[in-house]
Design a protein around this motif. Structure first.
Motif, PDB file in Angstrom:
ATOM      1  N   THR A 197       0.836  -1.201   0.000  1.00 23.77           N
ATOM      2  CA  THR A 197       0.000   0.000   0.000  1.00 23.77           C
ATOM      3  C   THR A 197       0.873   1.253   0.000  1.00 23.77           C
ATOM      4  OG1 THR A 197      -0.111   0.056   2.417  1.00 23.77           O
ATOM      5  CG2 THR A 197      -1.828  -1.190   1.273  1.00 23.77           C
ATOM      6  N   PRO A 198       0.363   2.348  -0.543  1.00 27.23           N
ATOM      7  CA  PRO A 198       1.148   3.587  -0.528  1.00 27.23           C
ATOM      8  C   PRO A 198       1.577   4.007   0.878  1.00 27.23           C
ATOM      9  CG  PRO A 198      -0.645   3.786  -2.098  1.00 27.23           C
ATOM     10  CD  PRO A 198      -0.858   2.489  -1.366  1.00 27.23           C
ATOM     11  N   TRP A 199       0.675   3.848   1.868  1.00 26.63           N
ATOM     12  CA  TRP A 199       1.040   4.287   3.222  1.00 26.63           C
ATOM     13  C   TRP A 199       2.148   3.427   3.810  1.00 26.63           C
ATOM     14  CZ3 TRP A 199       1.072   1.529   7.692  1.00 26.63           C
ATOM     15  CH2 TRP A 199       0.294   0.366   7.766  1.00 26.63           C
ATOM     16  N   GLU A 200       2.190   2.127   3.447  1.00 27.53           N
ATOM     17  CA  GLU A 200       3.274   1.277   3.927  1.00 27.53           C
ATOM     18  C   GLU A 200       4.613   1.733   3.353  1.00 27.53           C
ATOM     19  OE1 GLU A 200       1.409  -3.103   4.727  1.00 27.53           O
ATOM     20  OE2 GLU A 200       1.545  -2.462   2.645  1.00 27.53           O
ATOM     21  N   TYR A 201       4.613   2.094   2.077  1.00 24.65           N
ATOM     22  CA  TYR A 201       5.853   2.593   1.480  1.00 24.65           C
ATOM     23  C   TYR A 201       6.258   3.931   2.082  1.00 24.65           C
ATOM     24  CZ  TYR A 201       6.525  -0.972  -2.087  1.00 24.65           C
ATOM     25  OH  TYR A 201       6.798  -2.146  -2.726  1.00 24.65           O
ATOM     26  N   GLU A 202       5.292   4.768   2.408  1.00 26.39           N
ATOM     27  CA  GLU A 202       5.616   6.037   3.067  1.00 26.39           C
ATOM     28  C   GLU A 202       6.269   5.790   4.426  1.00 26.39           C
ATOM     29  OE1 GLU A 202       2.007   8.220   3.273  1.00 26.39           O
ATOM     30  OE2 GLU A 202       1.851   8.505   1.094  1.00 26.39           O
ATOM     31  N   ARG A 203       5.714   4.864   5.197  1.00 23.02           N
ATOM     32  CA  ARG A 203       6.299   4.546   6.496  1.00 23.02           C
ATOM     33  C   ARG A 203       7.699   3.941   6.337  1.00 23.02           C
ATOM     34  NH1 ARG A 203       4.120   3.103  11.444  1.00 23.02           N
ATOM     35  NH2 ARG A 203       2.560   4.680  10.940  1.00 23.02           N
ATOM     36  N   LEU A 204       7.851   3.057   5.367  1.00 21.15           N
ATOM     37  CA  LEU A 204       9.158   2.456   5.097  1.00 21.15           C
ATOM     38  C   LEU A 204      10.185   3.524   4.760  1.00 21.15           C
ATOM     39  CD1 LEU A 204      11.024  -0.002   4.458  1.00 21.15           C
ATOM     40  CD2 LEU A 204      10.065   0.062   2.136  1.00 21.15           C
ATOM     41  N   ASP A 205       9.814   4.452   3.909  1.00 27.65           N
ATOM     42  CA  ASP A 205      10.762   5.499   3.509  1.00 27.65           C
ATOM     43  C   ASP A 205      11.140   6.388   4.682  1.00 27.65           C
ATOM     44  OD1 ASP A 205      10.717   4.495   0.957  1.00 27.65           O
ATOM     45  OD2 ASP A 205       9.307   5.982   0.179  1.00 27.65           O
ATOM     46  N   GLU A 206      10.194   6.631   5.582  1.00 33.35           N
ATOM     47  CA  GLU A 206      10.511   7.406   6.789  1.00 33.35           C
ATOM     48  C   GLU A 206      11.558   6.680   7.633  1.00 33.35           C
ATOM     49  OE1 GLU A 206       6.845   7.918   8.821  1.00 33.35           O
ATOM     50  OE2 GLU A 206       6.003   9.326   7.353  1.00 33.35           O
ATOM     51  N   ILE A 207      11.409   5.377   7.759  1.00 30.77           N
ATOM     52  CA  ILE A 207      12.347   4.595   8.558  1.00 30.77           C
ATOM     53  C   ILE A 207      13.720   4.566   7.900  1.00 30.77           C
ATOM     54  CG2 ILE A 207      12.859   2.275   9.414  1.00 30.77           C
ATOM     55  CD1 ILE A 207       9.808   1.878   9.680  1.00 30.77           C
ATOM     56  N   LEU A 208      13.751   4.327   6.596  1.00 33.98           N
ATOM     57  CA  LEU A 208      15.025   4.216   5.885  1.00 33.98           C
ATOM     58  C   LEU A 208      15.748   5.556   5.777  1.00 33.98           C
ATOM     59  CD1 LEU A 208      14.099   1.765   2.972  1.00 33.98           C
ATOM     60  CD2 LEU A 208      15.373   1.264   5.071  1.00 33.98           C
ATOM     61  N   ALA A 209      15.022   6.661   5.920  1.00 32.20           N
ATOM     62  CA  ALA A 209      15.650   7.980   5.809  1.00 32.20           C
ATOM     63  C   ALA A 209      16.719   8.192   6.866  1.00 32.20           C
ATOM     64  CB  ALA A 209      14.586   9.079   5.899  1.00 32.20           C
ATOM     65  N   GLY A 210      16.609   7.502   8.001  1.00 33.81           N
ATOM     66  CA  GLY A 210      17.594   7.657   9.056  1.00 33.81           C
ATOM     67  C   GLY A 210      18.724   6.657   9.017  1.00 33.81           C
ATOM     68  N   VAL A 211      18.767   5.812   7.989  1.00 33.71           N
ATOM     69  CA  VAL A 211      19.783   4.770   7.888  1.00 33.71           C
ATOM     70  C   VAL A 211      20.968   5.270   7.071  1.00 33.71           C
ATOM     71  CG1 VAL A 211      20.272   2.440   7.049  1.00 33.71           C
ATOM     72  CG2 VAL A 211      18.058   2.948   8.106  1.00 33.71           C
ATOM     73  N   GLU A 212      22.154   5.248   7.658  1.00 31.18           N
ATOM     74  CA  GLU A 212      23.351   5.717   6.963  1.00 31.18           C
ATOM     75  C   GLU A 212      24.089   4.589   6.244  1.00 31.18           C
ATOM     76  OE1 GLU A 212      25.782   7.863   9.683  1.00 31.18           O
ATOM     77  OE2 GLU A 212      24.253   9.388  10.115  1.00 31.18           O
ATOM     78  N   THR A 213      23.933   3.363   6.696  1.00 37.53           N
ATOM     79  CA  THR A 213      24.567   2.213   6.056  1.00 37.53           C
ATOM     80  C   THR A 213      23.914   1.967   4.700  1.00 37.53           C
ATOM     81  OG1 THR A 213      24.947   1.219   8.221  1.00 37.53           O
ATOM     82  CG2 THR A 213      25.075  -0.245   6.314  1.00 37.53           C
ATOM     83  N   PRO A 214      24.685   1.623   3.677  1.00 39.06           N
ATOM     84  CA  PRO A 214      24.071   1.299   2.380  1.00 39.06           C
ATOM     85  C   PRO A 214      22.985   0.242   2.524  1.00 39.06           C
ATOM     86  CG  PRO A 214      26.450   1.457   2.151  1.00 39.06           C
ATOM     87  CD  PRO A 214      26.161   1.555   3.623  1.00 39.06           C
ATOM     88  N   PHE A 215      21.813   0.517   1.951  1.00 36.99           N
ATOM     89  CA  PHE A 215      20.675  -0.400   2.003  1.00 36.99           C
ATOM     90  C   PHE A 215      20.166  -0.630   0.595  1.00 36.99           C
ATOM     91  CE2 PHE A 215      16.151  -1.122   1.743  1.00 36.99           C
ATOM     92  CZ  PHE A 215      15.915  -2.107   2.677  1.00 36.99           C
ATOM     93  N   PHE A 216      19.909  -1.879   0.262  1.00 36.92           N
ATOM     94  CA  PHE A 216      19.251  -2.164  -1.017  1.00 36.92           C
ATOM     95  C   PHE A 216      18.486  -3.466  -0.929  1.00 36.92           C
ATOM     96  CE2 PHE A 216      23.760  -3.273  -1.266  1.00 36.92           C
ATOM     97  CZ  PHE A 216      23.742  -4.607  -1.648  1.00 36.92           C
ATOM     98  N   SER A 217      17.572  -3.641  -1.881  1.00 34.61           N
ATOM     99  CA  SER A 217      16.637  -4.743  -1.800  1.00 34.61           C
ATOM    100  C   SER A 217      16.218  -5.193  -3.190  1.00 34.61           C
ATOM    101  CB  SER A 217      15.393  -4.304  -1.008  1.00 34.61           C
ATOM    102  OG  SER A 217      14.433  -5.337  -0.924  1.00 34.61           O
ATOM    103  N   VAL A 218      15.645  -6.396  -3.248  1.00 38.09           N
ATOM    104  CA  VAL A 218      14.901  -6.869  -4.410  1.00 38.09           C
ATOM    105  C   VAL A 218      13.440  -6.983  -3.972  1.00 38.09           C
ATOM    106  CG1 VAL A 218      16.832  -8.060  -5.492  1.00 38.09           C
ATOM    107  CG2 VAL A 218      15.408  -9.282  -3.821  1.00 38.09           C
ATOM    108  N   PRO A 219      12.488  -6.967  -4.894  1.00 35.60           N
ATOM    109  CA  PRO A 219      11.082  -6.987  -4.495  1.00 35.60           C
ATOM    110  C   PRO A 219      10.602  -8.377  -4.097  1.00 35.60           C
ATOM    111  CG  PRO A 219      11.249  -6.921  -6.877  1.00 35.60           C
ATOM    112  CD  PRO A 219      12.653  -6.770  -6.346  1.00 35.60           C
ATOM    113  N   GLY A 220       9.664  -8.395  -3.143  1.00 34.41           N
ATOM    114  CA  GLY A 220       8.954  -9.617  -2.798  1.00 34.41           C
ATOM    115  C   GLY A 220       7.573  -9.618  -3.407  1.00 34.41           C
TER     116      GLY A 220
END
Length: 283
Positions: free
Chosen positions: A36-59
Motif C-alpha cells: 500500500t502507498p502508506w506502507e511505502y511512506e512509512r518504510l521510507d521514513e524509517i530508511l531515511a535515518g539509515v546511513e549504512t548502504p541499504f538495497f533490496s529486491v522486491p517480494g
C-alpha cells in the motif's frame, strides 16, 4: 500476525545492524505487507535515518496484484509500480543489478514480477529468460558472487513439503518459483556459493550442488529476527539476531500459531529450527 509491531521491529533490526558497523544491509523483499502507498511512506521514513548502504529486491507482497474472477487476492489499492521500487531500493535504480560489498558482488534478481505480466494474478515467482541469460553472462565476470532474490530454490520448498507430509498434512504450501531449472542450472554450473532468499518468513538452509541457500526470517512475524552474515577467507558464519524481547517473541508466537492451520505449521517449523541451531556446521 503482529504487523502492528512491524515498524518498531524493522527499526530495531536496522539500528542493531548499524551499531555493529556492517558493510551493507540487504533485503530479499517483502518490505511491505500489502504494497500500500502508506506502507511505502512509512518504510521510507524509517530508511531515511539509515546511513549504512541499504538495497533490496522486491517480494511478492511489494508489487501490484490484480483481482479477477479466478483470483480473489488482488490489491484493492494502487500499489506503486515496480520501476518505483527499483528507483528507490535498488543500486543505480535497476534490477537485475550487481553491487560490490567488501570482497563480495551482490547480484540482485527480480522474482516477483515478469515483463509479460504473468505473475500479476499469483504470488508465485519466476525469473525471466532474459534475466537468466544476463545472470549467466554476469557470473562469468565475478569472483565471489552472492545472489539475492525473494523466492526460494526447489530444495528449500522440499523441506516444507517434508514438514507437511510428516506432521501437518492440512497445511497449505507457499507460492513457488515457476520453472526454476534454468536458473538453478546457471547457479550450480557457476558454483555460486551463496543465495540469500526470503518469502517463507522463516529461517532455513538448503543446498543444491555446491550452492547454499540461506532463507531469512521475518522481522514482522515470528520469529522476529534478522541474519548477520560474516564472510571471510575462512568461510561464512550466519548469526540469528532477534529483534524482540521474550514478551514480544511470545506475543508473535501466539499470534502466528493461532492464525490458522498453515500459520500454525509454519510456527512449528520455525520453533523446530530455532531449537536445532546451528542448522549447518561445516566450512
Amino acid at each position: 500476525m503482529v504487523y502492528h509491531r512491524a515498524a518498531d521491529r524493522l527499526r530495531a533490526a536496522l539500528d542493531d545492524a548499524e551499531e555493529r558497523g556492517v558493510d551493507a544491509i540487504v533485503s530479499p523483499g517483502d518490505l511491505t505487507k500489502d504494497g500500500t502507498p502508506w506502507e511505502y511512506e512509512r518504510l521510507d521514513e524509517i530508511l531515511a535515518g539509515v546511513e549504512t548502504p541499504f538495497f533490496s529486491v522486491p517480494g511478492n507482497h511489494d508489487v501490484p496484484k490484480a483481482s479477477t474472477e479466478t483470483y480473489k487476492y488482488g490489491d484493492s489499492h494502487e500499489t506503486p509500480p515496480i520501476d518505483r521500487f527499483e528507483r528507490e531500493y535498488a543500486p543505480e535504480g535497476t534490477i537485475p543489478f550487481v553491487e560490490r560489498v567488501g570482497p563480495l558482488d551482490i547480484v540482485g534478481l527480480n522474482t516477483a514480477t515478469q515483463p509479460d505480466g504473468s505473475l500479476a494474478e499469483t504470488h508465485d515467482g519466476a525469473v525471466s529468460a532474459d534475466d537468466v541469460a544476463w545472470l549467466e553472462d554476469t557470473l562469468g565476470t565475478l569472483e565471489t558472487p552472492v545472489v539475492l532474490m525473494h523466492h526460494n530454490t526447489p530444495a528449500m520448498y522440499d523441506q516444507f513439503r517434508d514438514l507437511r507430509d510428516t506432521a501437518h498434512p492440512e497445511m497449505g504450501l507457499p507460492p513457488v518459483m515457476r520453472e526454476p531449472q534454468p536458473l538453478m542450472d546457471v547457479l550450480t554450473d557457476a558454483e555460486v556459493p551463496l543465495v540469500i532468499t526470503g518469502h517463507l518468513h522463516n529461517l532455513g538452509v538448503a543446498k543444491t550442488g555446491s550452492t547454499w541457500e540461506v532463507t531469512t526470517p521475518a522481522t514482522g512475524s515470528f520469529p522476529q529476527a534478522y541474519l548477520l552474515f560474516d564472510i571471510d577467507a575462512d568461510g561464512t558464519t550466519v548469526r540469528y539476531i532477534p529483534v524482540a524481547d521474550t514478551e514480544g517473541m511470545t506475543e508473535a508466537h501466539q499470534a502466528r500459531r493461532s492464525d490458522g492451520v498453515t500459520s500454525m505449521a509454519y510456527t512449528s517449523f520455525a520453533s523446530i529450527r530455532l531449537a536445532t541451531l546451528p542448522l549447518v556446521d561445516e566450512r
